[in-house]
Structures are given as structure tokens and as C-alpha cells.
Scaffold this active site. Structure first.
Site, mmCIF file in Angstrom:
data_model
loop_
_atom_site.group_PDB
_atom_site.id
_atom_site.type_symbol
_atom_site.label_atom_id
_atom_site.label_comp_id
_atom_site.label_asym_id
_atom_site.label_seq_id
_atom_site.Cartn_x
_atom_site.Cartn_y
_atom_site.Cartn_z
ATOM 1 N N SER A 18 0.782 -1.240 0.000
ATOM 2 C CA SER A 18 0.000 0.000 0.000
ATOM 3 C C SER A 18 0.815 1.293 0.000
ATOM 4 C CB SER A 18 -0.924 0.010 1.219
ATOM 5 O OG SER A 18 -0.174 0.179 2.411
ATOM 6 N N THR B 243 -8.388 2.480 -4.218
ATOM 7 C CA THR B 243 -7.941 3.832 -3.873
ATOM 8 C C THR B 243 -8.370 4.840 -4.939
ATOM 9 O OG1 THR B 243 -5.927 5.170 -3.778
ATOM 10 C CG2 THR B 243 -5.738 3.118 -4.945
ATOM 11 N N ASP B 244 -8.453 6.112 -4.557
ATOM 12 C CA ASP B 244 -8.728 7.164 -5.539
ATOM 13 C C ASP B 244 -7.508 7.440 -6.416
ATOM 14 O OD1 ASP B 244 -7.132 8.415 -3.630
ATOM 15 O OD2 ASP B 244 -8.415 10.185 -3.399
ATOM 16 N N GLU B 245 -6.344 6.880 -6.048
ATOM 17 C CA GLU B 245 -5.129 7.158 -6.814
ATOM 18 C C GLU B 245 -5.189 6.555 -8.225
ATOM 19 O OE1 GLU B 245 -1.443 6.896 -4.681
ATOM 20 O OE2 GLU B 245 -2.446 7.176 -2.763
ATOM 21 N N TYR C 192 2.302 1.814 -7.564
ATOM 22 C CA TYR C 192 1.227 1.437 -6.632
ATOM 23 C C TYR C 192 -0.137 1.614 -7.295
ATOM 24 C CZ TYR C 192 -2.317 2.066 -2.987
ATOM 25 O OH TYR C 192 -3.466 2.002 -2.245
ATOM 26 N N ALA D 264 -0.955 2.014 -10.375
ATOM 27 C CA ALA D 264 -1.140 1.169 -11.565
ATOM 28 C C ALA D 264 -1.523 -0.250 -11.157
ATOM 29 C CB ALA D 264 0.141 1.162 -12.406
ATOM 30 N N LYS E 275 -3.033 -1.126 -8.406
ATOM 31 C CA LYS E 275 -4.407 -1.108 -7.882
ATOM 32 C C LYS E 275 -5.406 -0.964 -9.031
ATOM 33 C CE LYS E 275 -5.682 -1.230 -4.183
ATOM 34 N NZ LYS E 275 -5.983 -2.370 -3.252
ATOM 35 N N LYS F 132 3.679 6.124 7.254
ATOM 36 C CA LYS F 132 2.787 7.010 6.490
ATOM 37 C C LYS F 132 2.819 8.423 7.073
ATOM 38 C CE LYS F 132 1.356 3.636 3.778
ATOM 39 N NZ LYS F 132 0.076 3.008 3.637
ATOM 40 N N LEU F 133 2.464 9.430 6.260
ATOM 41 C CA LEU F 133 2.745 10.834 6.599
ATOM 42 C C LEU F 133 2.311 11.234 8.014
ATOM 43 C CD1 LEU F 133 3.698 13.702 5.651
ATOM 44 C CD2 LEU F 133 1.312 14.120 5.029
ATOM 45 N N PRO G 11 9.930 15.888 7.710
ATOM 46 C CA PRO G 11 10.147 16.042 6.267
ATOM 47 C C PRO G 11 8.841 16.241 5.511
ATOM 48 C CG PRO G 11 10.310 13.736 6.894
ATOM 49 C CD PRO G 11 10.026 14.489 8.157
ATOM 50 N N TYR H 84 7.431 16.795 1.580
ATOM 51 C CA TYR H 84 7.841 16.712 0.173
ATOM 52 C C TYR H 84 7.667 18.037 -0.562
ATOM 53 C CZ TYR H 84 8.229 11.599 -0.257
ATOM 54 O OH TYR H 84 8.616 10.296 -0.173
ATOM 55 N N PRO I 85 9.221 11.408 -6.907
ATOM 56 C CA PRO I 85 9.123 11.453 -8.377
ATOM 57 C C PRO I 85 7.669 11.231 -8.825
ATOM 58 C CG PRO I 85 10.709 9.772 -7.635
ATOM 59 C CD PRO I 85 10.091 10.340 -6.409
ATOM 60 N N GLY I 86 7.220 12.058 -9.762
ATOM 61 C CA GLY I 86 5.860 11.887 -10.304
ATOM 62 C C GLY I 86 4.767 12.145 -9.282
HETATM 63 P P1 NAD Z 1 -1.655 -1.718 5.042
HETATM 64 O O1 NAD Z 1 -0.372 -1.685 4.288
HETATM 65 O O2 NAD Z 1 -1.737 -1.029 6.364
HETATM 66 O O3 NAD Z 1 -2.104 -3.225 5.270
HETATM 67 C C1 NAD Z 1 -2.011 -4.216 4.279
HETATM 68 C C2 NAD Z 1 -2.258 -5.569 4.929
HETATM 69 O O4 NAD Z 1 -2.212 -6.564 3.912
HETATM 70 C C3 NAD Z 1 -1.194 -5.946 5.972
HETATM 71 O O5 NAD Z 1 -1.806 -6.488 7.124
HETATM 72 C C4 NAD Z 1 -0.345 -7.004 5.252
HETATM 73 O O6 NAD Z 1 0.221 -7.951 6.153
HETATM 74 C C5 NAD Z 1 -1.368 -7.630 4.333
HETATM 75 N N1 NAD Z 1 -0.765 -8.218 3.128
HETATM 76 C C6 NAD Z 1 0.120 -7.612 2.273
HETATM 77 N N2 NAD Z 1 0.479 -8.468 1.308
HETATM 78 C C7 NAD Z 1 -0.195 -9.636 1.547
HETATM 79 C C8 NAD Z 1 -0.248 -10.879 0.878
HETATM 80 N N3 NAD Z 1 0.474 -11.128 -0.235
HETATM 81 N N4 NAD Z 1 -1.060 -11.856 1.389
HETATM 82 C C9 NAD Z 1 -1.797 -11.614 2.507
HETATM 83 N N5 NAD Z 1 -1.757 -10.457 3.189
HETATM 84 C C10 NAD Z 1 -0.969 -9.471 2.703
HETATM 85 O O7 NAD Z 1 -2.760 -1.133 4.029
HETATM 86 P P2 NAD Z 1 -4.011 -0.212 4.348
HETATM 87 O O8 NAD Z 1 -3.576 1.200 4.390
HETATM 88 O O9 NAD Z 1 -4.781 -0.789 5.478
HETATM 89 O O10 NAD Z 1 -4.830 -0.401 2.999
HETATM 90 C C11 NAD Z 1 -5.754 -1.496 2.854
HETATM 91 C C12 NAD Z 1 -6.355 -1.461 1.471
HETATM 92 O O11 NAD Z 1 -7.015 -0.217 1.263
HETATM 93 C C13 NAD Z 1 -5.319 -1.587 0.356
HETATM 94 O O12 NAD Z 1 -5.856 -2.394 -0.641
HETATM 95 C C14 NAD Z 1 -5.134 -0.155 -0.136
HETATM 96 O O13 NAD Z 1 -4.784 -0.146 -1.483
HETATM 97 C C15 NAD Z 1 -6.514 0.412 0.092
HETATM 98 N N6 NAD Z 1 -6.556 1.875 0.353
HETATM 99 C C16 NAD Z 1 -5.764 2.450 1.303
HETATM 100 C C17 NAD Z 1 -5.869 3.812 1.561
HETATM 101 C C18 NAD Z 1 -5.040 4.479 2.644
HETATM 102 O O14 NAD Z 1 -5.111 5.705 2.782
HETATM 103 N N7 NAD Z 1 -4.288 3.768 3.443
HETATM 104 C C19 NAD Z 1 -6.780 4.583 0.843
HETATM 105 C C20 NAD Z 1 -7.581 3.960 -0.114
HETATM 106 C C21 NAD Z 1 -7.471 2.597 -0.338
#
Ligand code: NAD
Length: 352
Positions: free
Chosen positions: A84, A133-135, A158, A160, A162, A197-198, A213, A215, A291-292
Site C-alpha cells: 500500500s 484507492t482514488d489514486e 502502486y 497502476a 491497484k 505514512k505521513l 520532512p 515533500y 518522483p511523479g
Molecule cells: P496496510 O499496508 O496497512 O495493510 C495491508 C495488509 O495486507 C497488511 O496487514 C499485510 O500484512 C497484508 N498483506 C500484504 N500483502 C499480503 C499478501 N500477499 N497476502 C496476505 N496479506 C498481505 O494497508 P491499508 O492502508 O490498510 O490499505 C488497505 C487497502 O485499502 C489496500 O488495498 C489499499 O490499497 C486500500 N486503500 C488504502 C488507503 C489508505 O489511505 N491507506 C486509501 C484507499 C485505499
């Protein structure tokens, strides 16, 4: 309902698990590989419940996914497991392709086989809910909002990966009839956010007396959503959303990065003043931009409001105050993570 939650030990997944155990009668099975981002202690408030279970396995492991499905027999799969962190995707995109694309493919294929074997009534009620994600929509200028029909324009490894996973999910819906749901959400923040994360990074570094820091010139805009509000939105979507639909989820809280950092500093000045009496904002330093780096994200969340009655329940000011207070009260949670296996130097690819 029985709900299998991949990535349930992550930031958003654990908020969803805690919510479902504390506020509903649903049964939950967390399926998580516990990568660096998975934190078991985030699940401690739910772990004592007899409606809670945990499987440690990779979503790319088809056999383990199949076993979890046939043994637990979920009515909902909420798929949150992902790599993520955008900065990590720039340094090492391979893991993102593997987990976010291949892993989502494995989840879809195993779920399809399981779903086809269900009785007709259960088949109709089943949902595969993909959390995205909205990204995926790219970057906005000063005006406009992402809607559910905004064309995809992902720009980082990331986003791409998603975007690709969103397409796979919709393809499994259209081609095979699997009842799928997709949500695209803006930036989350709140308790149990991994320290790289930030927002948590700024809080922790401020307390440690380190440089904060930011960006570029700090002008990048994100729409911030309190994580518990995201968990409420996810529940609304898998309980009441129409299969095949996409819902955008946002906080209606656009802030420039520098404003976010200054707000955190001001809250810390009140709740935990520096020993020398100086403001935490003195620690802010501007670092080489990512970058980007996408300039602005902003979500139009009117569809989920109109169709499912969901709106955010806390403002950014309320949520960020709660978040800073939580990090002050829960130094053990992040201290363990930092002490065990992590350095806070992650932000900024140039910082290694
Ligand atoms: P995170 O990085 O905090 O948690 C990811 C979890 O997935 C972890 O517990 C990790 O152990 C598990 N994981 C990673 N790879 C794995 C694998 N191969 N098999 C099984 N488990 C695995 O992420 P998050 O911030 O909680 O985000 C959760 C979801 O929401 C993601 O799909 C992310 O793209 C999406 N999302 C996040 C945000 C944000 O602001 N954080 C916003 C929009 C969408």
C-alpha cells in the site's frame, strides 16, 4: 454474516475488524500474511471474541485461499490485502505487481470456484468486495473531483497495480457473474496507522525531536478520511451496495500536506509541549519531492451518500485531534513496531 477479510491486520482492515466485532454480530476471519505492514496487536481489541478467527497466509497461495473459503464459508469476501505504500512501490514495484495483481487474481479465481458451488440463494447474496484507492484516477488540477466514471489514469507503480486489480475484479463480475463491489477511497488516517505514512510519521518524529520532512513545497492536496468512517462505509457497501457497482468514498476534507503537518504541530504544542517551549513547527524541513508526485486528489462521494446514506461522521479537525491523542496514549503500539523492525527514515526516496 461470515466475512473473510484479507489484509485484516493492516491499518484499514484492522479498523474494519474492530468495528465488526465491537458493533455488529458478524463473524470475521482475518486472512493476512503479516508482511512488514501487518500488525497483530492492532487486532487485540477483537481477538478475544468467539466471532473472530485468524489465518496467516499469503493471498498468492491458491491452496490456502481455497481452504480458508471452504472451511469458513463466507458470505462476503472483503479484499484489503495489498502492498500500500507509494514510496515503496517506487523503490520496489515487483512486490506490488505480485500482491496487488497476482494476489487479486488468485483471490478472484478461488472465490469464483467456491461461489459456483454455493446453493442458488447463497450465490445471489454473496459479495466479493474489492477495496481500492482514488489514486487510480490520476491527478487533478485546482478544480474538479473524481467520480465513479472518471477515466483511470494511474501514475505510480502502486496506483497502476491497484488500477489493474480493479479491472480484474470488474472482469470477473462481467465475465463470470461473480457479484463484485469496488470502492475507491481517499487518503485514510487515524489510530493504528503504520508509522511510515505521513501523519503518524510526523507525530512520532515530532515527539522524538527529529526533522519533519515535507515533500517539495508541501502544496500537494489530499482528501483525508478518518479510518473508522472508511470502515463504516465498507460495511454499508458490502451489506447494502448493488452488485457490479463502484462507490467512491471520501472525507470532503481537502488539505495541503503542509497544512496537515502544521495542524499536527499545533495540536502537539497544546497536548505535549516541547521541553524548550518552542513550537514543533520549527522542526519542519522541506525535502526533495517524490518522483511523479500527484498534485491533488479530491473525491465526489455523493453516490454513496445518496444510495447508501453514508457520510463521514467526523471532521478533519476532530479526527486529527483524536489521532494525535491516540499516538500520545499508545506509545507502546508504535514503540514496539519501531523497536522491533523499523526505522522512521522512510519518507523521501532520497532518504533511502
Ligand atoms: P496496510 O499496508 O496497512 O495493510 C495491508 C495488509 O495486507 C497488511 O496487514 C499485510 O500484512 C497484508 N498483506 C500484504 N500483502 C499480503 C499478501 N500477499 N497476502 C496476505 N496479506 C498481505 O494497508 P491499508 O492502508 O490498510 O490499505 C488497505 C487497502 O485499502 C489496500 O488495498 C489499499 O490499497 C486500500 N486503500 C488504502 C488507503 C489508505 O489511505 N491507506 C486509501 C484507499 C485505499
Amino acid at each position: 454474516m461470515r466475512i473473510l477479510i484479507t489484509g485484516g491486520a493492516g491499518f484499514i482492515g484492522s479498523a474494519l475488524v474492530r468495528r465488526l466485532i465491537e458493533h455488529t454480530e458478524h463473524e470475521v476471519l482475518v486472512y493476512d500474511a503479516l508482511t512488514y505492514a501487518g500488525v497483530e496487536s492492532s487486532l487485540a481489541p477483537a481477538a478475544g471474541s468467539n466471532r473472530y478467527g485468524f489465518v496467516r497466509a499469503d493471498i498468492c497461495d491458491a491452496e490456502a485461499v481455497g481452504r480458508a473459503l471452504t472451511e469458513f464459508r463466507p458470505q462476503v469476501v472483503a479484499h484489503l490485502a495489498a502492498e500500500s505504500h507509494v514510496d515503496r512501490s517506487i523503490d520496489g514495484p515487483g512486490a506490488f505487481v505480485q500482491t496487488n495483481l497476482v494476489g487479486t487474481f488468485v483471490m478472484l479465481n478461488q472465490t469464483l470456484g467456491y461461489w459456483r458451488g454455493l446453493p442458488e440463494a447463497e450465490k445471489a447474496a454473496f459479495r466479493f468486495h474489492h477495496i481500492s484507492t482514488d489514486e487510480v484516477f490520476g491527478s487533478l488540477g485546482d478544480e474538479g473531483f473524481f467520480t465513479e466514471t472518471t477515466p483511470y489514469d494511474p501514475r505510480s507503480p502502486y496506483s497502476a497495480s491497484k488500477a489493474g486489480s480493479d479491472h480484474l475484479v470488474r472482469a470477473w463480475g462481467h465475465t463470470y457473474g461473480l457479484p463484485v463491489l469496488v470502492t475507491n477511497c481517499s487518503n485514510n488516517y487515524g489510530p493504528y496507522h503504520f508509522p511510515e505514512k505521513l501523519i503518524p510519521l510526523i507525530i512520532i518524529r515530532a515527539l522524538n525531536g527529529e526533522a519533519l520532512p515535507v515533500y517539495g513545497d508541501g502544496s500537494n492536496v489530499r482528501d483525508w478520511l478518518f479510518v473508522d468512517d472508511h470502515a463504516r462505509a465498507l460495511q454499508a457497501v458490502f451489506e447494502r451496495g448493488a452488485p457490479g457497482e463502484t462507490y467512491n468514498v471520501g472525507g470532503n476534507a481537502e488539505r495541503r500536506n503542509i497544512e496537515v503537518v502544521q495542524t499536527i504541530c499545533a495540536i502537539l504544542d497544546r497536548l505535549s509541549p516541547r521541553a524548550d517551549g518552542k513550537p514543533y513547527a520549527d522542526q519542519i524541513t522541506f525535502v526533495t519531492d517524490r518522483p511523479g508526485h500527484d498534485q491533488r486528489y479530491a473525491i465526489d462521494a455523493s453516490k454513496i451518500r445518496d444510495d447508501l446514506g453514508w457520510t463521514p461522521s467526523v471532521t478533519f479537525e476532530q479526527g486529527i485531534e483524536r489521532t494525535v491523542a491516540w499516538y500520545l496514549d499508545n506509545t507502546d503500539w508504535w514503540g514496539d513496531i519501531l523497536g522491533d523492525r523499523y526505522q522512521t527514515q522512510r519518507l523521501g526516496v532520497s532518504n533511502g
